[in-house]
Design an enzyme around this catalytic site. Structure first.
Site, PDB file in Angstrom:
ATOM      1  N   GLU A   1       0.983  -1.169   0.013  1.00 39.45           N
ATOM      2  CA  GLU A   1      -0.266  -0.069   0.185  1.00 39.45           C
ATOM      3  C   GLU A   1       1.404   1.716   0.258  1.00 39.45           C
ATOM      4  OE1 GLU A   1      -1.412   1.415   3.875  1.00 39.45           O
ATOM      5  OE2 GLU A   1      -4.052   1.819   2.502  1.00 39.45           O
TER       6      GLU A   1
ATOM      7  N   GLN B   1      -0.743  -2.118  14.162  1.00 31.12           N
ATOM      8  CA  GLN B   1       0.047  -2.869  13.098  1.00 31.12           C
ATOM      9  C   GLN B   1       1.453  -3.589  13.366  1.00 31.12           C
ATOM     10  OE1 GLN B   1       1.401  -0.286   9.956  1.00 31.12           O
ATOM     11  NE2 GLN B   1      -1.305  -0.816   8.676  1.00 31.12           N
TER      12      GLN B   1
ATOM     13  N   THR C   1      -3.046 -15.599  32.107  1.00 33.89           N
ATOM     14  CA  THR C   1      -1.614 -14.988  33.119  1.00 33.89           C
ATOM     15  C   THR C   1      -2.705 -13.855  33.910  1.00 33.89           C
ATOM     16  OG1 THR C   1       0.257 -13.936  33.207  1.00 33.89           O
ATOM     17  CG2 THR C   1      -0.572 -13.517  31.186  1.00 33.89           C
TER      18      THR C   1
ATOM     19  N   LYS D   1      -5.765 -15.138  36.449  1.00 37.13           N
ATOM     20  CA  LYS D   1      -5.445 -16.148  36.882  1.00 37.13           C
ATOM     21  C   LYS D   1      -7.077 -17.361  37.232  1.00 37.13           C
ATOM     22  CE  LYS D   1      -0.446 -16.666  35.707  1.00 37.13           C
ATOM     23  NZ  LYS D   1       0.346 -17.666  36.248  1.00 37.13           N
TER      24      LYS D   1
ATOM     25  N   ASP E   1       1.444 -23.889  35.949  1.00 35.63           N
ATOM     26  CA  ASP E   1       2.828 -24.073  36.977  1.00 35.63           C
ATOM     27  C   ASP E   1       3.594 -24.601  38.180  1.00 35.63           C
ATOM     28  OD1 ASP E   1       2.249 -21.321  35.350  1.00 35.63           O
ATOM     29  OD2 ASP E   1       1.670 -20.132  36.883  1.00 35.63           O
TER      30      ASP E   1
ATOM     31  N   THR F   1       4.439 -11.125  54.158  1.00 32.58           N
ATOM     32  CA  THR F   1       3.139 -10.892  55.117  1.00 32.58           C
ATOM     33  C   THR F   1       2.414 -12.736  55.304  1.00 32.58           C
ATOM     34  OG1 THR F   1       2.734  -9.282  53.628  1.00 32.58           O
ATOM     35  CG2 THR F   1       0.341 -10.085  54.968  1.00 32.58           C
TER      36      THR F   1
ATOM     37  N   MET G   1      13.059  -9.505  39.746  1.00 31.76           N
ATOM     38  CA  MET G   1      12.067  -9.404  38.484  1.00 31.76           C
ATOM     39  C   MET G   1      12.567  -7.964  38.215  1.00 31.76           C
ATOM     40  SD  MET G   1       8.278 -10.646  38.176  1.00 31.76           S
ATOM     41  CE  MET G   1       6.655  -9.436  37.494  1.00 31.76           C
TER      42      MET G   1
ATOM     43  N   GLY H   1      13.872 -19.401  36.140  1.00 30.19           N
ATOM     44  CA  GLY H   1      12.542 -19.561  36.075  1.00 30.19           C
ATOM     45  C   GLY H   1      12.494 -19.687  34.976  1.00 30.19           C
TER      46      GLY H   1
ATOM     47  N   GLN I   1       6.028 -24.985  31.858  1.00 24.05           N
ATOM     48  CA  GLN I   1       4.699 -25.783  31.921  1.00 24.05           C
ATOM     49  C   GLN I   1       4.022 -24.926  30.152  1.00 24.05           C
ATOM     50  OE1 GLN I   1       2.707 -22.574  31.759  1.00 24.05           O
ATOM     51  NE2 GLN I   1       4.607 -21.572  30.515  1.00 24.05           N
TER      52      GLN I   1
HETATM   53  P1  NAP Z   1       1.514 -12.518  42.928  1.00 24.55           P
HETATM   54  O1  NAP Z   1       0.503 -13.715  43.243  1.00 24.55           O
HETATM   55  O2  NAP Z   1       1.361 -10.678  43.036  1.00 24.55           O
HETATM   56  O3  NAP Z   1       2.610 -12.637  44.686  1.00 24.55           O
HETATM   57  C1  NAP Z   1       4.010 -11.811  44.867  1.00 24.55           C
HETATM   58  C2  NAP Z   1       4.048 -12.541  45.900  1.00 24.55           C
HETATM   59  O4  NAP Z   1       5.745 -12.022  46.825  1.00 24.55           O
HETATM   60  C3  NAP Z   1       3.403 -12.208  47.057  1.00 24.55           C
HETATM   61  O5  NAP Z   1       3.716 -13.199  47.630  1.00 24.55           O
HETATM   62  C4  NAP Z   1       4.174 -10.755  47.994  1.00 24.55           C
HETATM   63  O6  NAP Z   1       3.955 -11.263  49.764  1.00 24.55           O
HETATM   64  C5  NAP Z   1       6.011 -11.396  47.770  1.00 24.55           C
HETATM   65  N1  NAP Z   1       5.950 -10.097  47.195  1.00 24.55           N
HETATM   66  C6  NAP Z   1       6.006  -8.782  46.391  1.00 24.55           C
HETATM   67  N2  NAP Z   1       7.427  -7.857  46.499  1.00 24.55           N
HETATM   68  C7  NAP Z   1       7.595  -7.698  47.324  1.00 24.55           C
HETATM   69  C8  NAP Z   1       8.659  -7.813  48.153  1.00 24.55           C
HETATM   70  N3  NAP Z   1       9.307  -6.249  48.065  1.00 24.55           N
HETATM   71  N4  NAP Z   1       9.863  -8.121  49.531  1.00 24.55           N
HETATM   72  C9  NAP Z   1       9.009  -9.170  50.017  1.00 24.55           C
HETATM   73  N5  NAP Z   1       8.151 -10.551  49.233  1.00 24.55           N
HETATM   74  C10 NAP Z   1       6.654  -9.592  47.813  1.00 24.55           C
HETATM   75  O7  NAP Z   1       2.995 -12.842  42.232  1.00 24.55           O
HETATM   76  P2  NAP Z   1       3.101 -14.452  41.524  1.00 24.55           P
HETATM   77  O8  NAP Z   1       2.236 -14.880  40.064  1.00 24.55           O
HETATM   78  O9  NAP Z   1       2.682 -15.714  42.701  1.00 24.55           O
HETATM   79  O10 NAP Z   1       4.133 -14.606  40.527  1.00 24.55           O
HETATM   80  C11 NAP Z   1       5.206 -14.216  41.475  1.00 24.55           C
HETATM   81  C12 NAP Z   1       6.923 -14.623  40.509  1.00 24.55           C
HETATM   82  O11 NAP Z   1       6.958 -15.695  39.523  1.00 24.55           O
HETATM   83  C13 NAP Z   1       7.093 -13.967  39.608  1.00 24.55           C
HETATM   84  O12 NAP Z   1       8.062 -13.144  39.121  1.00 24.55           O
HETATM   85  C14 NAP Z   1       6.461 -14.487  37.967  1.00 24.55           C
HETATM   86  O13 NAP Z   1       6.913 -13.825  36.807  1.00 24.55           O
HETATM   87  C15 NAP Z   1       6.598 -15.786  38.935  1.00 24.55           C
HETATM   88  N6  NAP Z   1       6.053 -16.686  38.065  1.00 24.55           N
HETATM   89  C16 NAP Z   1       6.559 -17.305  36.877  1.00 24.55           C
HETATM   90  C17 NAP Z   1       6.735 -18.680  36.588  1.00 24.55           C
HETATM   91  C18 NAP Z   1       7.141 -19.136  34.743  1.00 24.55           C
HETATM   92  O14 NAP Z   1       6.387 -20.184  34.348  1.00 24.55           O
HETATM   93  N7  NAP Z   1       8.524 -19.177  35.595  1.00 24.55           N
HETATM   94  C19 NAP Z   1       5.008 -18.974  36.152  1.00 24.55           C
HETATM   95  C20 NAP Z   1       3.711 -17.913  37.275  1.00 24.55           C
HETATM   96  C21 NAP Z   1       4.837 -17.090  38.014  1.00 24.55           C
HETATM   97  P3  NAP Z   1       2.815  -9.930  49.853  1.00 24.55           P
HETATM   98  O15 NAP Z   1       2.066 -11.408  50.192  1.00 24.55           O
HETATM   99  O16 NAP Z   1       3.661  -9.898  51.122  1.00 24.55           O
HETATM  100  O17 NAP Z   1       2.781  -8.992  49.380  1.00 24.55           O
END
Ligand code: NAP
Length: 490
Positions: free
Chosen positions: A29, A205, A281, A285, A321, A369, A404, A449, A456
């Site tokens: 185009e 696009q 994701t 989820k 997972d 927590t 991360m 990871g 997965q």
């Molecule tokens: P999520 O549900 O948001 O949980 C986050 C967790 O991290 C909570 O336990 C939180 O604690 C803790 N956290 C966050 N910031 C923190 C800090 N500054 N200090 C201490 N603890 C902290 O996330 P999710 O889905 O479980 O994912 C967690 C990680 O796994 C991510 O990096 C994600 O990318 C990875 N992941 C990887 C795969 C893979 O295939 N490799 C698959 C799924 C997930 P609180 O409860 O205190 O907030």
């Protein structure tokens, strides 16, 4: 058919874009409002493929600011120079469109309609009014607010294909990416692509190379099965860069798209029936469980699904997972009878705790927590602990998001505070985190990871198409990082 929109702005840029896009596009185009009309004749000669001449005015979201007479004169000239197609805006009215057709009987006219920002089409009405124009091709474009709006483009294409009318239906913006990929699946005639080495002419696009090589958009058909990732954001996900090459390798007539979804219920209502399988994701989820007819034990125990497949009209849901993480860890260390400390209490932690217990590990959970750790431990049958109270375990698994990107300098556990023979990190961007580096320095074997992601994803692939993925190809694809993958393909 993939049509690469040539945007210049200089004639030299446009020529380079034509050369670079030629292997991936069947047509070009020429956006004469962007490249100017001075070099039009040379570009038409240079194209070597059929050309659509377009001179989009500012009142239709283009760049041409001159008079309507001047604009039509440019398009008349392009038709005389041999442009096989000319794009005319529906808004100029049936009279001028018919006059143009009479002046240029050998030129096919694409009658296009671009809705204003925020305006959504009523596909039936839009199709009927465009059809009255008598255009050889009817084109409708509008802004997608959410991935469910792709359904409006598909409905437009379905109506046109019923009449064997050539049509293009585009939901613009990132949320509309699927409409640019899946056009053939719904009977569309063509898709417009960004040129190689040049700016796109419209929001959302996809590059001609990515459409052709990654998504195989020009080879899809009415029987192509649709898989995809539902989440928000999904732009940086690896899924499309893994599943599409794996599908191609296995010769499966299917494609894997990205669906950036805000309103999950609307997405499932409007597009759920067109999909054969979905990856899910953040942040959907947990909420997605309500759309699953048959959740398995992992999905129920974890309280979240990351994989759904539709069989005989019913959605089955699971959580890969869980097994993905444990398969990754068990590449270096079987977990049965081992003491395992899981850091975190979110979705990933729940999945890992569930599967580690299923495989007979002795599991402790620690989380910033503490109350959340207690809840996870109680629900799944593990022990909640405070991080300070643990000094040595067999396996330590980081399931927090600490480390991360962009906060890559952080670690969930102070260096040397917990000794472990094996350290696993669920974080995969970056794949080698500070947590893993420090554990390695202290003598641990480490698992990234990315290995979890690979396991997965391979499980998802098996569930989607009931075939084993080519693991060598999967490992090869994953050995490059996400940005390299997207950089190579886009
Ligand atoms: P999520 O549900 O948001 O949980 C986050 C967790 O991290 C909570 O336990 C939180 O604690 C803790 N956290 C966050 N910031 C923190 C800090 N500054 N200090 C201490 N603890 C902290 O996330 P999710 O889905 O479980 O994912 C967690 C990680 O796994 C991510 O990096 C994600 O990318 C990875 N992941 C990887 C795969 C893979 O295939 N490799 C698959 C799924 C997930 P609180 O409860 O205190 O907030």
């Amino acid at each position: 058919m993939i049509i690469a929109a040539i945007t210049g702005p200089a004639t030299g840029d446009a020529e380079a874009q034509i050369r670079a896009s030629a292997p991936f596009a069947s047509m070009f185009e020429l956006r004469l409002d962007l490249v100017g009309d001075a070099g039009a004749e040379a570009l038409l000669r240079h194209a070597g493929k059929p050309v659509v001449a377009t001179c989009r005015p500012v009142w239709e979201r283009g760049a041409f600011r001159g008079s309507e007479r001047a604009r039509l004169a440019i398009l008349d000239a392009a038709a005389c120079m041999g442009a096989q197609y000319v794009d005319l805006e529906w808004k100029i009215g049936r009279g001028p469109i018919r006059d143009f057709m009479r002046r240029h009987p050998a030129t096919k006219v694409i009658v296009s309609r671009h809705l204003g920002p925020g305006e959504l089409p009523r596909p039936g009405r839009e199709y009927a009014s465009l059809r009255r124009s008598g255009g050889a091709v009817l084109k409708l474009a509008f802004d997608a607010r959410d991935a469910c709006d792709n359904a409006l483009a598909f409905e437009f294409l379905r109506l046109a294909s019923r009449d064997r009318q050539k049509a293009v239906g585009i939901a613009m913006g990132e949320a509309g990416e699927a409409s640019r990929i899946l056009y053939r699946r719904f009977g569309g005639w063509a898709t417009f692509a960004a040129p190689e080495g040049g700016p796109p002419s419209a929001s959302g696009q996809v590059s001609a190379r990515m459409l052709s090589r990654l998504f195989r958009a020009d080879r899809l058909n009415g029987k192509t099965r649709i898989f995809g990732l539902v989440g928000n954001p999904v732009r940086y996900s690896l899924g499309v860069y893994l599943h599409n090459p794996l599908l191609e390798r296995e010769g499966v007539n299917a494609v894997y798209c990205r669906f950036p979804v805000t309103d999950l219920d609307a997405f499932m209502a409007k597009l759920g029936n067109d999909a054969s399988g979905l990856s899910i994701t953040l942040p959907h989820k947990e909420r997605m469980l309500r759309h699953v007819d048959l959740p398995d034990g992992a999905a129920l125990a974890v309280g979240a699904v990351n994989t759904m497949v539709r069989r005989r009209g019913r959605w089955r849901g699971t959580n890969t997972d869980a097994a993905g993480a444990l398969d990754a860890i068990e590449e270096v260390q079987p977990v049965r009878g081992k003491r395992m400390l899981v850091l975190g209490a979110g979705g990933a932690a729940r999945a890992i705790v569930y599967e580690a217990l299923r495989r007979r590990a002795v599991v402790m959970v620690a989380n910033r927590t503490h109350e959340r750790a207690r809840r996870v431990a109680r629900a799944l049958g593990a022990e909640a602990v405070r991080l300070e109270s643990v000094h040595e375990v067999d396996i330590i698994a980081n399931a927090t998001s600490v480390g991360m990107a962009p906060r890559i300098g952080e670690t969930p556990v102070p260096s040397g505070a917990v000794l472990a023979a094996v350290a696993f990190d669920a974080v995969y961007t970056p794949s080698d985190t500070r947590f893993l580096r420090e554990a390695r320095a202290a003598g641990a074997r480490t698992v990234s990871g990315l290995t979890m992601y690979m396991h997965q994803a391979s499980m998802q692939f098996r569930l989607f198409v009931r075939k084993d993925p080519d693991m060598r190809l999967l490992r090869e694809l994953l050995s490059e990082d996400a940005s390299a993958l997207s950089g190579n393909l886009s």
